[in-house]
Design a protein around this motif. Structure first.
Motif, PDB file in Angstrom:
ATOM      1  N   VAL A  27      -2.752  10.036  -0.672  1.00  0.00           N
ATOM      2  CA  VAL A  27      -3.156  10.374  -2.041  1.00  0.00           C
ATOM      3  C   VAL A  27      -3.977  11.661  -2.035  1.00  0.00           C
ATOM      4  CG1 VAL A  27      -4.599   9.682  -3.982  1.00  0.00           C
ATOM      5  CG2 VAL A  27      -3.024   8.048  -2.955  1.00  0.00           C
ATOM      6  N   VAL A  28      -4.868  11.804  -1.053  1.00  0.00           N
ATOM      7  CA  VAL A  28      -5.660  13.026  -0.934  1.00  0.00           C
ATOM      8  C   VAL A  28      -4.742  14.236  -0.801  1.00  0.00           C
ATOM      9  CG1 VAL A  28      -7.235  14.314   0.582  1.00  0.00           C
ATOM     10  CG2 VAL A  28      -7.728  11.932  -0.002  1.00  0.00           C
ATOM     11  N   LYS A  29      -3.713  14.106   0.022  1.00  0.00           N
ATOM     12  CA  LYS A  29      -2.779  15.222   0.200  1.00  0.00           C
ATOM     13  C   LYS A  29      -2.003  15.509  -1.086  1.00  0.00           C
ATOM     14  CE  LYS A  29       0.914  17.056   3.106  1.00  0.00           C
ATOM     15  NZ  LYS A  29       1.603  17.658   1.956  1.00  0.00           N
ATOM     16  N   LYS A  30      -1.579  14.451  -1.773  1.00  0.00           N
ATOM     17  CA  LYS A  30      -0.836  14.655  -3.027  1.00  0.00           C
ATOM     18  C   LYS A  30      -1.682  15.391  -4.053  1.00  0.00           C
ATOM     19  CE  LYS A  30       2.707  11.055  -3.060  1.00  0.00           C
ATOM     20  NZ  LYS A  30       3.306   9.978  -3.867  1.00  0.00           N
ATOM     21  N   MET A  31      -2.947  15.005  -4.164  1.00  0.00           N
ATOM     22  CA  MET A  31      -3.818  15.687  -5.121  1.00  0.00           C
ATOM     23  C   MET A  31      -4.100  17.116  -4.673  1.00  0.00           C
ATOM     24  SD  MET A  31      -5.423  15.881  -7.927  1.00  0.00           S
ATOM     25  CE  MET A  31      -5.847  14.329  -8.729  1.00  0.00           C
ATOM     26  N   ALA A  32      -4.328  17.318  -3.382  1.00  0.00           N
ATOM     27  CA  ALA A  32      -4.569  18.677  -2.878  1.00  0.00           C
ATOM     28  C   ALA A  32      -3.375  19.577  -3.152  1.00  0.00           C
ATOM     29  CB  ALA A  32      -4.867  18.633  -1.379  1.00  0.00           C
ATOM     30  N   ASP A  33      -2.178  19.051  -2.931  1.00  0.00           N
ATOM     31  CA  ASP A  33      -0.962  19.830  -3.198  1.00  0.00           C
ATOM     32  C   ASP A  33      -0.836  20.154  -4.687  1.00  0.00           C
ATOM     33  OD1 ASP A  33      -0.341  19.719  -0.524  1.00  0.00           O
ATOM     34  OD2 ASP A  33       1.168  18.144  -0.720  1.00  0.00           O
ATOM     35  N   ALA A  34      -1.154  19.170  -5.525  1.00  0.00           N
ATOM     36  CA  ALA A  34      -1.048  19.373  -6.976  1.00  0.00           C
ATOM     37  C   ALA A  34      -2.048  20.427  -7.450  1.00  0.00           C
ATOM     38  CB  ALA A  34      -1.278  18.054  -7.711  1.00  0.00           C
ATOM     39  N   VAL A  35      -3.268  20.374  -6.921  1.00  0.00           N
ATOM     40  CA  VAL A  35      -4.288  21.362  -7.282  1.00  0.00           C
ATOM     41  C   VAL A  35      -3.871  22.752  -6.810  1.00  0.00           C
ATOM     42  CG1 VAL A  35      -6.662  22.137  -6.818  1.00  0.00           C
ATOM     43  CG2 VAL A  35      -6.204  19.726  -7.355  1.00  0.00           C
ATOM     44  N   SER A  36      -3.381  22.835  -5.577  1.00  0.00           N
ATOM     45  CA  SER A  36      -2.977  24.130  -5.018  1.00  0.00           C
ATOM     46  C   SER A  36      -1.850  24.759  -5.821  1.00  0.00           C
ATOM     47  CB  SER A  36      -2.547  23.954  -3.556  1.00  0.00           C
ATOM     48  OG  SER A  36      -3.636  23.491  -2.772  1.00  0.00           O
ATOM     49  N   ALA A  61       0.835  -1.203   0.000  1.00  0.00           N
ATOM     50  CA  ALA A  61       0.000   0.000   0.000  1.00  0.00           C
ATOM     51  C   ALA A  61       0.863   1.243   0.000  1.00  0.00           C
ATOM     52  CB  ALA A  61      -0.923  -0.012   1.228  1.00  0.00           C
ATOM     53  N   MET A  62       1.932   1.216   0.808  1.00  0.00           N
ATOM     54  CA  MET A  62       2.820   2.369   0.875  1.00  0.00           C
ATOM     55  C   MET A  62       3.517   2.595  -0.462  1.00  0.00           C
ATOM     56  SD  MET A  62       5.881   3.113   3.612  1.00  0.00           S
ATOM     57  CE  MET A  62       4.720   2.981   4.946  1.00  0.00           C
ATOM     58  N   ALA A  63       3.952   1.497  -1.067  1.00  0.00           N
ATOM     59  CA  ALA A  63       4.624   1.618  -2.369  1.00  0.00           C
ATOM     60  C   ALA A  63       3.663   2.151  -3.413  1.00  0.00           C
ATOM     61  CB  ALA A  63       5.173   0.257  -2.788  1.00  0.00           C
ATOM     62  N   SER A  64       2.405   1.666  -3.337  1.00  0.00           N
ATOM     63  CA  SER A  64       1.398   2.124  -4.289  1.00  0.00           C
ATOM     64  C   SER A  64       1.137   3.610  -4.135  1.00  0.00           C
ATOM     65  CB  SER A  64       0.102   1.330  -4.079  1.00  0.00           C
ATOM     66  OG  SER A  64      -0.908   1.801  -4.927  1.00  0.00           O
ATOM     67  N   THR A  65       1.059   4.080  -2.876  1.00  0.00           N
ATOM     68  CA  THR A  65       0.839   5.496  -2.601  1.00  0.00           C
ATOM     69  C   THR A  65       2.023   6.328  -3.076  1.00  0.00           C
ATOM     70  OG1 THR A  65      -0.567   5.013  -0.690  1.00  0.00           O
ATOM     71  CG2 THR A  65       0.437   7.196  -0.787  1.00  0.00           C
ATOM     72  N   ASP A  66       3.211   5.838  -2.816  1.00  0.00           N
ATOM     73  CA  ASP A  66       4.419   6.570  -3.226  1.00  0.00           C
ATOM     74  C   ASP A  66       4.484   6.718  -4.737  1.00  0.00           C
ATOM     75  OD1 ASP A  66       5.186   6.850  -0.621  1.00  0.00           O
ATOM     76  OD2 ASP A  66       6.584   5.165  -0.637  1.00  0.00           O
ATOM     77  N   GLY A  74     -12.622   6.470   2.136  1.00  0.00           N
ATOM     78  CA  GLY A  74     -11.670   5.357   2.159  1.00  0.00           C
ATOM     79  C   GLY A  74     -10.435   5.601   1.331  1.00  0.00           C
ATOM     80  N   THR A  75     -10.434   6.702   0.568  1.00  0.00           N
ATOM     81  CA  THR A  75      -9.247   7.039  -0.222  1.00  0.00           C
ATOM     82  C   THR A  75      -8.095   7.376   0.715  1.00  0.00           C
ATOM     83  OG1 THR A  75     -10.631   7.901  -2.003  1.00  0.00           O
ATOM     84  CG2 THR A  75      -8.334   8.586  -1.994  1.00  0.00           C
ATOM     85  N   SER A  76      -6.922   6.918   0.390  1.00  0.00           N
ATOM     86  CA  SER A  76      -5.733   7.129   1.212  1.00  0.00           C
ATOM     87  C   SER A  76      -5.496   8.605   1.513  1.00  0.00           C
ATOM     88  CB  SER A  76      -4.514   6.557   0.486  1.00  0.00           C
ATOM     89  OG  SER A  76      -3.313   7.137   0.933  1.00  0.00           O
ATOM     90  N   ASP A  77      -5.192   8.903   2.776  1.00  0.00           N
ATOM     91  CA  ASP A  77      -4.872  10.283   3.175  1.00  0.00           C
ATOM     92  C   ASP A  77      -3.682  10.816   2.385  1.00  0.00           C
ATOM     93  OD1 ASP A  77      -6.904  10.198   5.031  1.00  0.00           O
ATOM     94  OD2 ASP A  77      -5.595   9.860   6.755  1.00  0.00           O
TER      95      ASP A  77
END
Length: 333
Positions: free
Chosen positions: A274-283, A30-35, A269-272
């Motif tokens: 991944v949520v942060k990565k997308m939020a950072d990308a949008v910002s 899971a960690m590798a997938s998130t990374d 249920g979406t990984s925190d």
């Protein structure tokens, strides 16, 4: 211990070791997938037909994020049933960080207060990712209306109680609720004439079928230049960068804030991570000059921010709309 018992013991040992290795390996996977996220295309579900506000935000962002994330970001329009079709599409998708809902605040803050049997519940089913943008609406009057400021208009409305009409984009729209909140705050009696979008309400304003509307700046600017419309205020909490000389209604009604918000949400249920990565990308994307330019042409202000920031915006917005809907006795069509 006989041979069958030995074989059975070995099987149990192998099974227990296998389960232990699996338990240890799954978090690592899971960690590798998130990374590594993203490793495949990302889908933006939009609950409206192409050309609307959320669709514009989604398409501008999809171009930037495709470049930033290195994977295609595709827009999937799913209009219907006041956002329910799009909500179901997200809820039935894997919570793996590859499907997001790009929508305005009505799905999160207006629909739950108006519709009793929604098939989705914002807090239960969705995770706020990032508030991408705001689009303020502007209070505009027909040029023949003898008011050149918000205070002038309030005085006129009080002196002609019940004689003025306002147009909206339909019952329960932000345009409708912005005016109802203003009426409640200032004790005004202005009759509501609902239309099917600004494409109908603004021409009605020009034709003097209604004397006042709330509408987005691009819908009004041409008529302002031709002298057919006067803009008196904006429904955002602060003056808009789109028209900084136009006062915010909050300068007369403290705390008044009904600007349209557009953000990204993920399935529960979406990984925190991944949520942060997308939020950072949008910002980061909404700070780009080309994005700001494209947004401004469409009457949109870039925002950006974290999941927690967006969650607070949704909660505050929902409380304001719920109060307005209750006081104005708004009932869905």
């Amino acid at each position: 211990m006989n041979r069958p018992q030995i074989r059975l013991a070995r099987r149990r040992l192998c099974l227990s070791l296998g389960l232990g290795l699996t338990a240890a390996f799954v978090p690592a996977l899971a960690m590798a997938s998130t990374d590594a996220w993203p490793t495949k295309p990302i889908r933006f579900i939009v609950p409206y037909a192409p050309g609307g506000l959320p669709d514009t935000v989604a398409r501008v962002l999809s171009q930037q994020l495709t470049q930033r994330l290195g994977k295609p970001v595709v827009v999937d329009n799913r209009p219907g049933a006041n956002g329910v079709v799009a909500a179901q599409a997200l809820m039935t998708s894997p919570a793996d960080g590859y499907t997001f809902l790009v929508t305005d605040g009505s799905m999160m803050s207006i629909n739950p207060a108006i519709y009793k049997n929604l098939s989705y519940e914002p807090k239960r089913d969705f995770v706020p990712v990032s508030l991408a943008a705001r689009s303020p609406l502007f209070l505009a009057v027909n040029a023949r209306v003898p008011a050149n400021s918000l205070n002038d208009f309030v005085a006129l409305a009080k002196s002609r109680s019940g004689a003025l009409n306002y147009g909206s984009s339909g019952i329960g729209s932000t345009h409708h609720l912005s005016m109802e909140a203003l009426k409640t705050a200032l004790t005004l009696d202005i009759k509501h004439v609902p239309f099917r979008g600004s494409g109908q309400s603004v021409p009605a304003l020009i034709g003097d079928q209604v004397q006042v509307v709330f509408a987005a700046l691009p819908s009004l600017s041409g008529f302002v230049k031709s002298g057919q419309v006067k803009i008196l205020g904006t429904n955002s909490l602060q003056r808009s960068a789109l028209a900084p000389k136009i006062p915010a209604i909050s300068e007369v009604v403290p705390g008044y804030d009904f600007a349209v918000t557009v953000g990204l949400l993920a399935a529960k249920g979406t990984s925190d991570a991944v949520v942060k990565k997308m939020a950072d990308a949008v910002s980061e994307a909404v700070k780009m000059p080309e994005v700001i330019s494209q947004f401004h042409v469409a009457g949109i202000e870039p925002v950006g921010g974290s999941s927690a920031d967006y969650a607070k915006v949704i909660a505050d917005e929902a409380a304001r709309y719920a109060q307005t809907i209750k006081v104005a006795h708004v009932v869905a069509e």
